[in-house]
Design a protein around this motif. Structure first.
Motif, PDB file in Angstrom:
ATOM      1  N   SER A 136       0.828  -1.213   0.000  1.00  0.00           N
ATOM      2  CA  SER A 136       0.000   0.000   0.000  1.00  0.00           C
ATOM      3  C   SER A 136       0.856   1.254   0.000  1.00  0.00           C
ATOM      4  O   SER A 136       0.537   2.237  -0.678  1.00  0.00           O
ATOM      5  N   MET A 137       1.960   1.233   0.732  1.00  0.00           N
ATOM      6  CA  MET A 137       2.860   2.387   0.741  1.00  0.00           C
ATOM      7  C   MET A 137       3.537   2.559  -0.613  1.00  0.00           C
ATOM      8  O   MET A 137       3.698   3.677  -1.109  1.00  0.00           O
ATOM      9  N   LEU A 138       3.928   1.445  -1.220  1.00  0.00           N
ATOM     10  CA  LEU A 138       4.573   1.521  -2.528  1.00  0.00           C
ATOM     11  C   LEU A 138       3.626   2.062  -3.589  1.00  0.00           C
ATOM     12  O   LEU A 138       4.041   2.758  -4.530  1.00  0.00           O
ATOM     13  N   GLN A 139       2.333   1.764  -3.432  1.00  0.00           N
ATOM     14  CA  GLN A 139       1.346   2.280  -4.376  1.00  0.00           C
ATOM     15  C   GLN A 139       1.226   3.802  -4.301  1.00  0.00           C
ATOM     16  O   GLN A 139       0.772   4.434  -5.255  1.00  0.00           O
ATOM     17  N   MET A 140       1.648   4.387  -3.190  1.00  0.00           N
ATOM     18  CA  MET A 140       1.591   5.843  -3.052  1.00  0.00           C
ATOM     19  C   MET A 140       2.558   6.559  -3.992  1.00  0.00           C
ATOM     20  O   MET A 140       2.354   7.732  -4.306  1.00  0.00           O
ATOM     21  N   VAL A 141       3.605   5.864  -4.421  1.00  0.00           N
ATOM     22  CA  VAL A 141       4.578   6.482  -5.326  1.00  0.00           C
ATOM     23  C   VAL A 141       4.486   5.893  -6.730  1.00  0.00           C
ATOM     24  O   VAL A 141       5.264   6.250  -7.611  1.00  0.00           O
ATOM     25  N   ARG A 142       3.531   4.992  -6.939  1.00  0.00           N
ATOM     26  CA  ARG A 142       3.439   4.268  -8.208  1.00  0.00           C
ATOM     27  C   ARG A 142       3.251   5.196  -9.403  1.00  0.00           C
ATOM     28  O   ARG A 142       4.000   5.114 -10.398  1.00  0.00           O
ATOM     29  N   GLU A 143       2.239   6.063  -9.346  1.00  0.00           N
ATOM     30  CA  GLU A 143       1.936   6.924 -10.484  1.00  0.00           C
ATOM     31  C   GLU A 143       3.122   7.807 -10.845  1.00  0.00           C
ATOM     32  O   GLU A 143       3.471   7.955 -12.024  1.00  0.00           O
ATOM     33  N   GLN A 144       3.744   8.389  -9.843  1.00  0.00           N
ATOM     34  CA  GLN A 144       4.911   9.234 -10.099  1.00  0.00           C
ATOM     35  C   GLN A 144       6.040   8.426 -10.717  1.00  0.00           C
ATOM     36  O   GLN A 144       6.711   8.885 -11.657  1.00  0.00           O
ATOM     37  N   ALA A 145       6.256   7.223 -10.218  1.00  0.00           N
ATOM     38  CA  ALA A 145       7.340   6.383 -10.725  1.00  0.00           C
ATOM     39  C   ALA A 145       7.135   6.028 -12.194  1.00  0.00           C
ATOM     40  O   ALA A 145       8.087   6.045 -12.985  1.00  0.00           O
ATOM     41  N   LEU A 146       5.892   5.711 -12.575  1.00  0.00           N
ATOM     42  CA  LEU A 146       5.620   5.345 -13.961  1.00  0.00           C
ATOM     43  C   LEU A 146       5.618   6.560 -14.879  1.00  0.00           C
ATOM     44  O   LEU A 146       6.172   6.518 -15.982  1.00  0.00           O
ATOM     45  N   GLN A 147       5.017   7.649 -14.449  1.00  0.00           N
ATOM     46  CA  GLN A 147       4.942   8.851 -15.284  1.00  0.00           C
ATOM     47  C   GLN A 147       6.318   9.438 -15.560  1.00  0.00           C
ATOM     48  O   GLN A 147       6.611   9.887 -16.668  1.00  0.00           O
ATOM     49  N   GLU A 148       7.173   9.430 -14.536  1.00  0.00           N
ATOM     50  CA  GLU A 148       8.504  10.013 -14.682  1.00  0.00           C
ATOM     51  C   GLU A 148       9.557   8.969 -15.012  1.00  0.00           C
ATOM     52  O   GLU A 148      10.747   9.310 -15.109  1.00  0.00           O
ATOM     53  N   SER A 149       9.139   7.735 -15.196  1.00  0.00           N
ATOM     54  CA  SER A 149      10.056   6.637 -15.497  1.00  0.00           C
ATOM     55  C   SER A 149      11.257   6.665 -14.545  1.00  0.00           C
ATOM     56  O   SER A 149      12.414   6.676 -14.945  1.00  0.00           O
ATOM     57  N   MET A 150      10.928   6.645 -13.270  1.00  0.00           N
ATOM     58  CA  MET A 150      11.952   6.814 -12.235  1.00  0.00           C
ATOM     59  C   MET A 150      12.853   5.595 -12.124  1.00  0.00           C
ATOM     60  O   MET A 150      12.428   4.455 -12.330  1.00  0.00           O
ATOM     61  N   SER A 151      14.096   5.853 -11.789  1.00  0.00           N
ATOM     62  CA  SER A 151      15.060   4.788 -11.543  1.00  0.00           C
ATOM     63  C   SER A 151      14.809   4.173 -10.174  1.00  0.00           C
ATOM     64  O   SER A 151      14.016   4.691  -9.370  1.00  0.00           O
ATOM     65  N   GLY A 152      15.516   3.081  -9.887  1.00  0.00           N
ATOM     66  CA  GLY A 152      15.356   2.440  -8.592  1.00  0.00           C
ATOM     67  C   GLY A 152      15.730   3.362  -7.443  1.00  0.00           C
ATOM     68  O   GLY A 152      15.043   3.403  -6.420  1.00  0.00           O
ATOM     69  N   ASP A 153      16.811   4.133  -7.610  1.00  0.00           N
ATOM     70  CA  ASP A 153      17.231   5.059  -6.555  1.00  0.00           C
ATOM     71  C   ASP A 153      16.199   6.161  -6.345  1.00  0.00           C
ATOM     72  O   ASP A 153      15.931   6.567  -5.203  1.00  0.00           O
ATOM     73  N   ALA A 154      15.602   6.639  -7.430  1.00  0.00           N
ATOM     74  CA  ALA A 154      14.591   7.696  -7.319  1.00  0.00           C
ATOM     75  C   ALA A 154      13.334   7.178  -6.635  1.00  0.00           C
ATOM     76  O   ALA A 154      12.712   7.880  -5.826  1.00  0.00           O
ATOM     77  N   ILE A 155      12.960   5.933  -6.951  1.00  0.00           N
ATOM     78  CA  ILE A 155      11.789   5.332  -6.298  1.00  0.00           C
ATOM     79  C   ILE A 155      12.060   5.162  -4.809  1.00  0.00           C
ATOM     80  O   ILE A 155      11.198   5.443  -3.966  1.00  0.00           O
ATOM     81  N   LEU A 156      13.266   4.726  -4.492  1.00  0.00           N
ATOM     82  CA  LEU A 156      13.624   4.550  -3.080  1.00  0.00           C
ATOM     83  C   LEU A 156      13.565   5.883  -2.339  1.00  0.00           C
ATOM     84  O   LEU A 156      13.072   5.953  -1.212  1.00  0.00           O
TER      85      LEU A 156
END
Length: 433
Positions: free
Chosen positions: A277-297
């Motif tokens: 559930s916490m990871l889903q809070m950053v999901r949209e941003q991660a996909l839209q910005e094509s974030m790297s693993g470090d950025a997602i972390l």
């Protein structure tokens, strides 16, 4: 016991709604006392109490006593007189362990380099710990906290000291009045949560289940996490090591989540659904910005000041979604792999007459939702195909697995009760039941 059924999905959605709407206040002292008869025996079922704790939480005045039941410090079947005897026994055993530690401390200092290193790490961590409230009042006794951590390290070989334990034990010290209660509640908490927060025992298992859950419920995000976002999930181990302690805005929120984890409701490995559930809070941003693993972390590390009720409600909705999920292609097309078989209850809706992929789906769900006791693990290789001819090696493996699975007794949810003469085996290398 959790079973895989549509009824559980509906119940989880109702619980999520109750939590958010706060339809009933937390369980207060008057209501808690009404759960017991005149002799102190439980007058309500344990499931009834645990579901109410999930949906409503506990009033601070009730939390200390309730946690002694939730962790296994007290037996749910005990009377008031028996609990008084348990308290005396716990205090006596704690003093005996402290005396033992004082006697062997010189030996540990001279012969075990790890002891000196660990003691220095504990002292360093406690020194950095901020121990005052906003008004400047001292919250915790750092010396007592250090003694509890050292005693736990020496006695509990199954859970060696790791960074972050000092913050967890501090919360137990804030909750209870006596040193022996702090020590024993922490030990029972580790046992009841199946050492889920211990790096070399439960954390890796949690991360593996989290990966499986993402793949099952969110294939698009899973593909990103395997590609450009690789490494992000495995780097989320601090969530589990600290039981999400740093994600909340108050100690009350931390206690709120922890007591839900102790109830085992709506499922045993609820901490994995919380992390999802916490990871889903950053999901949209991660996909839209094509974030790297470090950025997602980094985005995940910025998840702070969360509301416990909102997070628990979101995790309940994930549970409901998982219960209604159709059998996933990832299971039916999986390559042969070692799968750890859980409890026979997981197959209540997946009998031997149903296709193998349905059985595999049930096993995947039970691994995520219910876990497995260490003594009940059966590594086995299940066939890729759903049809096995009688007498073939694959058929033999499947038959052997089903026979072994049926031989397991139903699993209880209470941790092993620890009496005085049983304290030493528990604090040694014996696996919790």
């Amino acid at each position: 016991m959790t079973t895989l059924s549509p009824e559980n999905s509906l119940s989880a959605r109702q619980s999520a709604t109750f939590i958010l709407e706060k339809r009933n206040p937390p369980i207060d002292k008057t209501e808690w006392d009404s759960f017991f008869d005149e002799n102190g025996h439980l007058a309500k079922s344990r499931d009834f109490i645990c579901v109410n704790i999930l949906e409503r939480g506990l009033h601070p005045f009730v939390r200390t006593e309730a946690w002694k039941f939730l962790t296994g410090y007290y037996s749910w079947q005990s009377s008031q007189d028996e609990r008084l005897m348990v308290d005396v026994s716990r205090r006596r055993n704690y003093k005996a362990l402290c005396q033992m530690y004082e006697k062997i401390q010189p030996l540990l200092e001279n012969l075990h380099g790890n002891f000196t290193e660990t003691r220095n790490n504990i002292a360093y961590d406690i020194q950095k710990l901020y121990d005052r409230d906003p008004l400047g009042n001292v919250l915790v006794d750092k010396k007592k906290l250090e003694n509890t951590l050292l005693l736990s390290y020496v006695c509990n070989t199954k859970a060696e000291y790791q960074r972050g334990f000092h913050e967890m034990v501090m919360l137990f010290q804030l909750m209870v009045e006596h040193d022996h209660e702090t020590f024993w509640l922490f030990q029972f908490f580790l046992q009841k949560t199946e050492h889920s927060c211990v790096i070399n025992i439960g954390v890796g298992r949690n991360l593996d289940m989290l990966n499986s859950l993402i793949t099952l419920l969110d294939p698009e995000f899973a593909e990103h996490l395997k590609g450009k976002g690789s490494g992000a999930v495995q780097s989320l181990f601090p969530w589990f090591c600290l039981c999400f302690q740093r994600a909340f805005k108050s100690f009350d929120d931390v206690w709120r989540l922890w007591e839900v984890l102790l109830t085992g409701k709506p499922c045993r490995n609820f901490q994995v659904l919380v992390a999802y559930s916490m990871l889903q809070m950053v999901r949209e941003q991660a996909l839209q910005e094509s974030m790297s693993g470090d950025a997602i972390l980094l985005a995940c590390n910025n998840l702070i000041d969360l509301d416990a009720d909102e997070l628990i409600s979101a995790a309940c909705m994930v549970y409901a979604e998982l219960m209604q999920k159709e059998k996933p292609s990832l299971v039916s097309h999986a390559q042969p792999a070692a799968i750890t078989v859980g409890f026979r209850d997981c197959l209540s809706h997946a009998s031997s007459r149903q296709p193998t992929e349905v059985v595999l789906h049930a096993l995947l769900l039970v691994e995520i939702l219910m876990g497995s006791q260490p003594s009940a693990h059966i590594p086995c290789v299940l066939p890729k195909a759903s049809k096995c001819k009688p007498g073939s090696p694959k058929h033999s493996v499947k038959s052997h697995w089903l026979d072994r699975l049926k031989s397991f007794p139903p699993t209880g949810e209470e941790p092993t009760q620890i009496s005085g003469h049983q304290a030493a085996p528990f604090l040694g290398s014996k696996a919790p039941s």
